[in-house]
Design a protein around this motif. Structure first.
Motif, short mmCIF file in Angstrom:
data_model
loop_
_atom_site.label_atom_id
_atom_site.label_comp_id
_atom_site.label_asym_id
_atom_site.label_seq_id
_atom_site.Cartn_x
_atom_site.Cartn_y
_atom_site.Cartn_z
N THR A 171 33.53 57.19 75.52
CA THR A 171 34.46 56.19 76.07
C THR A 171 35.87 56.45 75.56
N ILE A 172 36.79 56.55 76.49
CA ILE A 172 38.19 56.70 76.15
C ILE A 172 38.90 55.37 76.39
N LYS A 173 39.41 54.79 75.32
CA LYS A 173 40.15 53.54 75.44
C LYS A 173 41.53 53.85 76.01
N GLY A 174 41.80 53.28 77.18
CA GLY A 174 43.04 53.58 77.86
C GLY A 174 44.27 52.99 77.17
N GLY A 175 45.40 53.30 77.72
CA GLY A 175 46.67 52.82 77.19
C GLY A 175 47.82 53.45 77.94
N LYS A 176 49.01 53.26 77.44
CA LYS A 176 50.20 53.85 78.07
C LYS A 176 50.59 55.12 77.31
N TYR A 177 51.07 56.10 78.08
CA TYR A 177 51.52 57.32 77.43
C TYR A 177 52.71 57.88 78.19
N GLN A 178 53.48 58.68 77.49
CA GLN A 178 54.63 59.34 78.09
C GLN A 178 54.21 60.70 78.63
N PRO A 179 54.15 60.87 79.95
CA PRO A 179 53.75 62.16 80.49
C PRO A 179 54.81 63.21 80.26
N PHE A 180 54.39 64.45 80.30
CA PHE A 180 55.30 65.56 80.08
C PHE A 180 56.23 65.76 81.27
N TYR A 181 55.73 65.46 82.48
CA TYR A 181 56.50 65.70 83.68
C TYR A 181 57.44 64.53 83.97
N ALA A 232 46.68 69.65 88.95
CA ALA A 232 47.86 69.08 88.32
C ALA A 232 48.92 70.15 88.24
N SER A 233 50.13 69.81 88.61
CA SER A 233 51.14 70.82 88.85
C SER A 233 52.14 70.96 87.73
N ALA A 234 53.08 71.87 87.91
CA ALA A 234 54.00 72.22 86.84
C ALA A 234 55.07 71.17 86.64
N ALA A 235 55.58 71.10 85.43
CA ALA A 235 56.65 70.17 85.11
C ALA A 235 57.98 70.89 85.27
N THR A 236 58.70 70.56 86.34
CA THR A 236 59.98 71.20 86.56
C THR A 236 61.11 70.42 85.90
N SER A 237 60.85 69.17 85.53
CA SER A 237 61.85 68.38 84.79
C SER A 237 61.11 67.65 83.69
N ALA A 238 60.97 68.27 82.55
CA ALA A 238 60.11 67.76 81.48
C ALA A 238 60.85 66.81 80.57
N ASN A 239 60.13 65.79 80.10
CA ASN A 239 60.70 64.84 79.15
C ASN A 239 60.72 65.41 77.73
N ASP A 240 59.70 66.17 77.40
CA ASP A 240 59.58 66.69 76.04
C ASP A 240 59.64 68.21 76.09
N VAL A 241 60.83 68.76 76.13
CA VAL A 241 60.97 70.20 76.29
C VAL A 241 60.47 70.96 75.07
N LEU A 242 60.27 70.25 73.94
CA LEU A 242 59.80 70.92 72.75
C LEU A 242 58.30 71.17 72.79
N ASN A 243 57.59 70.41 73.63
CA ASN A 243 56.14 70.56 73.70
C ASN A 243 55.79 71.67 74.67
N TYR A 244 55.97 72.89 74.22
CA TYR A 244 55.78 74.03 75.10
C TYR A 244 54.32 74.22 75.50
N SER A 289 52.30 71.88 76.44
CA SER A 289 52.13 71.10 77.67
C SER A 289 52.73 71.84 78.85
N PHE A 290 53.91 72.41 78.65
CA PHE A 290 54.55 73.16 79.72
C PHE A 290 53.66 74.31 80.18
N MET A 291 53.01 74.99 79.25
CA MET A 291 52.12 76.09 79.62
C MET A 291 51.00 75.59 80.53
N ARG A 292 50.45 74.41 80.23
CA ARG A 292 49.36 73.88 81.06
C ARG A 292 49.86 73.58 82.46
N TYR A 293 51.00 72.91 82.57
CA TYR A 293 51.53 72.55 83.88
C TYR A 293 51.92 73.80 84.67
#
Length: 278
Positions: free
Chosen positions: A50-60, A236-248, A250-254
């Motif tokens: 079970t994953i307890k949901g919540g709010k998160y900041q997406p990379f894209y 799920a597609s690539a992040a062309t305008s990322a919020n967290d540019v330091l999290n490379y 995540s960028f690799m996944r997108y």
């Protein structure tokens, strides 16, 4: 775009309506012909957590809005060779020699010795690879599940072994990049490493994973053009305008996901299943 696509196919006198991964209805001159049958149910023994949901900041995305992720269930491991073999045995239309090209490209299950024999020296408990989005979706449906959404997957991916959100920890991203760069990691068996905060195994150290989303993000193949295309709509597609540019990591996944189409199969691309909480 969907209306345009349907119109074009109507003009050609032939169009497909995908009711599910297991069934295709071809309509010609007002007559329906069902191609294929419902998938036979399977009962994989993998534990769901079970994953307890919540709010998160997406990379894209270009703003700071949070995304709400409801509670859900997720397989603790990726689908294994053994589990997928059971699926194709019970659902012959998904065997390598039977699968339609529209559902899987020519490398589908390429390393298997034949329709019902795993790759030579392959570990049955290693994650299955060379599986298309259509095949993964069909497997999930057969198991009474679904593929996780991109937001669900990324929400769980924020965790390390101790915390639900480890993205701000020093070394978090670089550690994942090191895992991604390991050769032949997809050949290792599941549960060979410690689970994360949610008791989920192998989010990073074995395979890239398909997600359910096929139209959640429009991407640009070249950020200089400012024009969006739909080449990544089945994953799920690539992040062309990322919020967290330091999290490379995540960028690799997108970026990887944006290069895929639904019938593509890749040597280090697998999947796991999810399910709604009742």
């Amino acid at each position: 775009m969907g209306a345009i696509f349907k119109t074009i196919l109507y003009l050609s006198g032939f169009f497909f309506i995908f009711q599910s991964c297991g069934d295709v209805v071809a309509e010609t001159s007002g007559k329906n012909l069902v191609i294929g049958t419902q998938d036979v149910k399977i009962n994989p023994e993998v534990k769901m957590v079970t994953i307890k949901g919540g709010k998160y900041q997406p990379f894209y995305g270009g703003d700071s809005s949070l995304v709400e992720v409801p509670d859900f269930l997720l397989d603790e491991t990726p689908v294994t060779n053994r589990e997928f073999l059971d699926f194709v045995k019970k659902n012959p239309k998904w065997k390598r020699s039977n699968v339609k090209a529209i559902f899987a490209d020519e490398t589908y299950l390429r390393d298997w010795q034949n329709d019902e024999t795993l790759p030579k020296n392959a570990d049955p408990e290693a994650p299955v690879t060379f599986v298309s989005w259509f095949a993964a979706k069909a497997y999930a449906k057969s198991a009474g599940k679904r593929l996780p959404t991109m937001d669900e997957w990324e929400y769980v991916a924020m965790a390390d072994e101790e915390t639900a959100n480890a993205r701000n920890k020093p070394g978090y991203s670089s550690h994942l990049i090191n895992l991604y760069n390991e050769k032949f990691r997809e050949r290792n068996r599941v549960k060979g490493s410690k689970p994360n905060y949610w008791s989920v195994y192998n989010m990073f150290d074995l395979v890239w994973e398909w997600t359910e989303d096929f139209n959640s993000i429009m991407t640009t193949s070249d950020s200089r053009t400012g024009e969006y295309d739909d080449k990544g709509l089945f994953c799920a597609s690539a992040a062309t305008s990322a919020n967290d540019v330091l999290n490379y990591a995540s960028f690799m996944r997108y970026a990887f996901r944006s290069s895929l189409k639904a019938n593509y199969t890749v040597e280090n691309l697998g999947f796991r299943c999810a399910k709604n909480l009742k």
